[in-house]
Design a protein around this motif. Structure first.
Motif, short mmCIF file in Angstrom:
data_model
loop_
_atom_site.label_atom_id
_atom_site.label_comp_id
_atom_site.label_asym_id
_atom_site.label_seq_id
_atom_site.Cartn_x
_atom_site.Cartn_y
_atom_site.Cartn_z
N MET A 59 -23.16 -47.69 6.00
CA MET A 59 -23.80 -47.36 4.74
C MET A 59 -22.80 -46.74 3.78
N SER A 60 -21.95 -45.87 4.30
CA SER A 60 -20.95 -45.21 3.47
C SER A 60 -19.96 -46.22 2.89
N ARG A 61 -19.57 -47.18 3.72
CA ARG A 61 -18.63 -48.21 3.25
C ARG A 61 -19.29 -49.09 2.19
N SER A 81 -29.90 -51.15 1.29
CA SER A 81 -29.05 -52.31 0.99
C SER A 81 -29.82 -53.40 0.27
N GLU A 82 -31.04 -53.67 0.72
CA GLU A 82 -31.85 -54.72 0.08
C GLU A 82 -32.22 -54.33 -1.35
N SER A 133 -29.88 -50.77 -9.36
CA SER A 133 -29.54 -49.49 -8.72
C SER A 133 -28.63 -49.78 -7.53
N ASP A 134 -27.86 -48.79 -7.10
CA ASP A 134 -27.03 -49.00 -5.92
C ASP A 134 -27.45 -48.06 -4.80
N THR A 135 -26.89 -48.29 -3.62
CA THR A 135 -27.26 -47.52 -2.44
C THR A 135 -27.05 -46.03 -2.65
N GLN A 153 -24.69 -56.98 3.55
CA GLN A 153 -23.93 -56.24 2.55
C GLN A 153 -22.62 -55.72 3.13
N PHE A 154 -22.66 -55.29 4.40
CA PHE A 154 -21.44 -54.79 5.03
C PHE A 154 -20.42 -55.92 5.20
N GLU A 155 -20.91 -57.10 5.53
CA GLU A 155 -20.02 -58.26 5.69
C GLU A 155 -19.35 -58.59 4.36
N LYS A 156 -20.12 -58.53 3.26
CA LYS A 156 -19.54 -58.78 1.94
C LYS A 156 -18.50 -57.71 1.59
N THR A 157 -18.81 -56.47 1.96
CA THR A 157 -17.89 -55.37 1.69
C THR A 157 -16.58 -55.56 2.43
N MET A 158 -16.67 -55.97 3.69
CA MET A 158 -15.47 -56.17 4.49
C MET A 158 -14.68 -57.38 4.00
N GLU A 159 -15.39 -58.43 3.55
CA GLU A 159 -14.70 -59.59 2.98
C GLU A 159 -13.93 -59.18 1.74
#
Length: 260
Positions: A30-32, A69-70, A77-79, A238-244
């Motif tokens: 979540m933080s990432r 995330s959804e 708005s963001d997380t 969302q985490f996968e997109k962040t890591m990409e």
């Protein structure tokens, strides 16, 4: 470093290694996603879980992460904003029998519509809920909220005029989120004067505009609530997109270095 800080905070809350690792992993994700430091992420995650009296487990943390995330993915708005607003609202929302996912959707609607600071949206919803919570007290115990009078009879009578019941068939107060969704579903059928009257009676003069921001667009509010309720797996995406994105930035940095 981030893992150490996160796990330490969960150890301090009495979790064993396995539990701390599970919830800590979700917290770091979540933080990432929200691009915030891990200590703040841990505080925001804990506030949501503790506020709604959920078990401090990986499952609960993943639910919180998925909902945030959804909502962030389908709104303006963001997380970070939603989670911050929730710190002001979680405990009193739970006491009003509101669900975590619908409360998060309410906050998202208010933040997206007003574009005010998340703390402002969280405090506004807290104040609105507080007014409704006062109604559950004996008449002689009802006090004001933020210096504004709370009149149980006026609120109940005002809502009855638009076909919204505060109590169920057994005389018990209905869940706060159900009442708000009912008000929103009827909002467009009301004239402007009635809308302002309902908003003032239900939320007080200070929070009138924010109450209207919450209930005025029923189609959008319904979309957000349904999104939150069916958000399973959203945080993984969302985490996968962040890591990409992170990988792409690292590759770009490497290319720039080699070119240099």
């Amino acid at each position: 470093q981030g893992a150490y800080e996160t796990m330490t905070l969960y150890y301090q809350q009495g979790l064993d290694t396995e539990a701390a690792f599970g919830i800590g992993t979700e917290t770091m994700k979540m933080s990432r996603i929200a691009d915030m430091d891990y200590v703040e992420g841990t505080d925001l995650m804990t506030a949501a879980i503790r506020g709604f009296h959920m078990d401090l487990t990986e499952t609960s943390a993943k639910w919180v992460n998925d909902v945030y995330s959804e909502l962030a993915a389908i709104s303006a708005s963001d997380t970070h904003e939603i989670a911050t607003a929730m710190t002001k609202t979680a405990s009193i929302a739970d006491s009003a029998n509101a669900e975590f996912d619908t409360t998060a959707a309410f906050l998202t609607q208010m933040i997206e519509t007003t574009r005010e600071a998340p703390e402002t949206a969280g405090t506004a919803l807290k104040t609105i809920i507080a007014r409704f919570q006062e109604l559950k007290k004996a008449p002689e115990e009802i006090s004001d909220v933020e210096g504004e009078e709370v009149n149980a009879n006026k609120i109940e009578e005002a809502l009855k005029t638009i076909g919204v019941d505060l109590r169920d068939t057994t005389g018990q107060f209905r869940d706060f989120d159900d009442v708000i969704l009912d008000i929103s579903s009827k909002w467009d059928s009301l004239d402007t004067n009635t809308q302002r009257y309902i908003a003032t009676i239900a939320a007080g003069a200070r929070q009138q505009s924010r109450f209207i921001a919450l209930v005025a667009d029923n189609e959008r509010l319904t979309e957000l609530v349904e999104g939150a309720q069916s958000s399973a797996g959203a945080s993984d995406k969302q985490f996968e997109k962040t890591m990409e994105s992170l990988t792409a930035k690292l590759n770009k940095l490497k290319d720039a270095y080699h070119e240099f």
